[in-house]
Design an enzyme around this catalytic site. Structure first.
Site, PDB file in Angstrom:
ATOM      1  CE  LYS A  53      -3.834  -2.491   1.879  1.00 50.03           C
ATOM      2  NZ  LYS A  53      -4.477  -3.118   3.013  1.00 50.03           N
ATOM      3  CD  GLN A  97      -3.581  -4.816   6.100  1.00 51.07           C
ATOM      4  OE1 GLN A  97      -3.375  -3.825   5.402  1.00 51.07           O
ATOM      5  NE2 GLN A  97      -4.214  -5.882   5.651  1.00 51.07           N
ATOM      6  CG  ASP A 120     -10.398  -0.791   3.934  1.00 47.44           C
ATOM      7  OD1 ASP A 120     -10.021  -1.041   2.782  1.00 47.44           O
ATOM      8  OD2 ASP A 120      -9.782  -1.140   4.957  1.00 47.44           O
TER       9      ASP A 120
END
Ligand code: NAP
Length: 287
Positions: A53, A97, A120
């Site tokens: 990322k 995460q 997200d």
């Protein structure tokens, strides 16, 4: 023979556009999109994802902020950090995460992220917006799958689409996005009866199960499009999807490989959401 849908190629062209847009944002507003990634603990797979990322952020010209908390950090500490990042003007997207250590409740954590920075798209407000078809952010993996399908030029409207898997991050939003595009959608799961038969009726089959060699040729209609979301390891430890590629590929019109299919798209869609979050911030500040 199925034509390969290359997630690498589609991803490269989308990232080039994101880079251009990010440059425009810097030129016009002096804003550099910023993504904060929080990693709790030392899970090796998560460390690789976080590194990827960061690399993607560098590639498209975003600012990457990384926060590493040790395995024993409390939920309180994590929520406090999110609270600080929610207020930080340089941070447009926040990603925690997953998975988190057992003593931390992921839903409480997700609920704490400001919906405007929830790149997200897991926050209940964003999930609800997706349901309504009126959204800012789309969950990255299903959004990536939609880009892959669209890259083929195949019309989705009116097609029979079967999604196997009903998780909140893949299966459910995937089905919703296809529904918004006027597909007739069937969602399958571990209690589905006659799974092979249901799948064999699909014009577009999306598998998000997480089991190697799960989709076999008898489950696929001649000429169907097959999208493999699964990320598994085969008996030799090699990365593979859910689809038994060698037998399914000859029946499919289009098929995604693993690796190189859906995988590269997920991070690209994260970059797209972060850009969108920064753009929304600019338009809000301009009002
Ligand atoms: P998950 O939460 O474990 O969901 C798996 C789904 O498969 C569940 O809905 C489950 O049904 C269903 N299932 C399991 N066994 C089945 C069976 N025998 N027949 C029919 N359905 C069955 O997994 P996920 O998070 O959605 O992820 C799915 C896969 O996608 C994993 O391999 C994951 O690694 C991969 N993934 C890839 C990416 C990427 O970027 N490429 C991103 C996210 C996930 P029940 O609900 O009834 O249990």
């Amino acid at each position: 023979m199925g034509k390969l849908i290359s997630g690498k190629e589609v991803s490269t062209s989308i990232r080039a556009k994101i880079k251009e847009e990010a440059q425009k944002l810097r030129d016009d507003y002096g804003i550099q999109p910023g993504l904060a990634v929080i990693l709790v603990g030392n899970d090796p797979a998560s460390q690789i994802y976080v590194r990827n990322k960061q690399k993607a952020c560098e590639e498209v010209g975003f600012h990457a902020f990384e926060y590493r908390l040790n395995e024993n950090s409390t939920q309180e500490q994590l929520l406090d950090l999110i609270g600080v990042l929610n207020k930080d003007n340089k941070v447009h997207g926040i990603l925690v995460q997953l998975p988190l250590p057992d003593h931390i409740d992921p839903q409480t954590v997700i609920n704490t992220i400001s919906p405007e920075k929830d790149v997200d798209a897991f926050h209940p407000i964003n999930v609800g917006k997706i349901m309504l078809g009126d959204y800012e952010f789309l969950p990255c993996t299903p959004a990536g799958v939609m880009e892959l399908i669209d890259s083929t030029g195949v019309e989705i409207s009116g097609k029979n689409c079967v999604v196997i898997g009903r998780s909140n991050i893949v299966g459910k939003p995937m089905a919703m996005l296809l529904l918004h595009r006027n597909a007739t959608v069937t969602i399958c799961h571990s209690r589905t009866k006659n799974l092979a038969e249901v799948c064999a009726g699909a014009d577009i089959l999306v598998s998000a199960v997480g089991k190697a060699h799960f989709i076999t040729a008898d489950m696929v209609k001649e000429g169907a499009m097959v999208i493999d979301v699964g990320m598994n390891h085969d008996e030799n430890g090699k990365l593979c999807g859910d689809v038994e590629f060698s037998t399914v590929e000859p029946r499919a019109s289009y098929i995604t490989p693993v690796p190189g299919g859906v995988g590269p798209m997920t991070i690209t869609m994260l970059m797209k959401n972060t850009l969108r979050a920064a753009e929304l911030k600019c338009t809000k500040s301009a009002k």
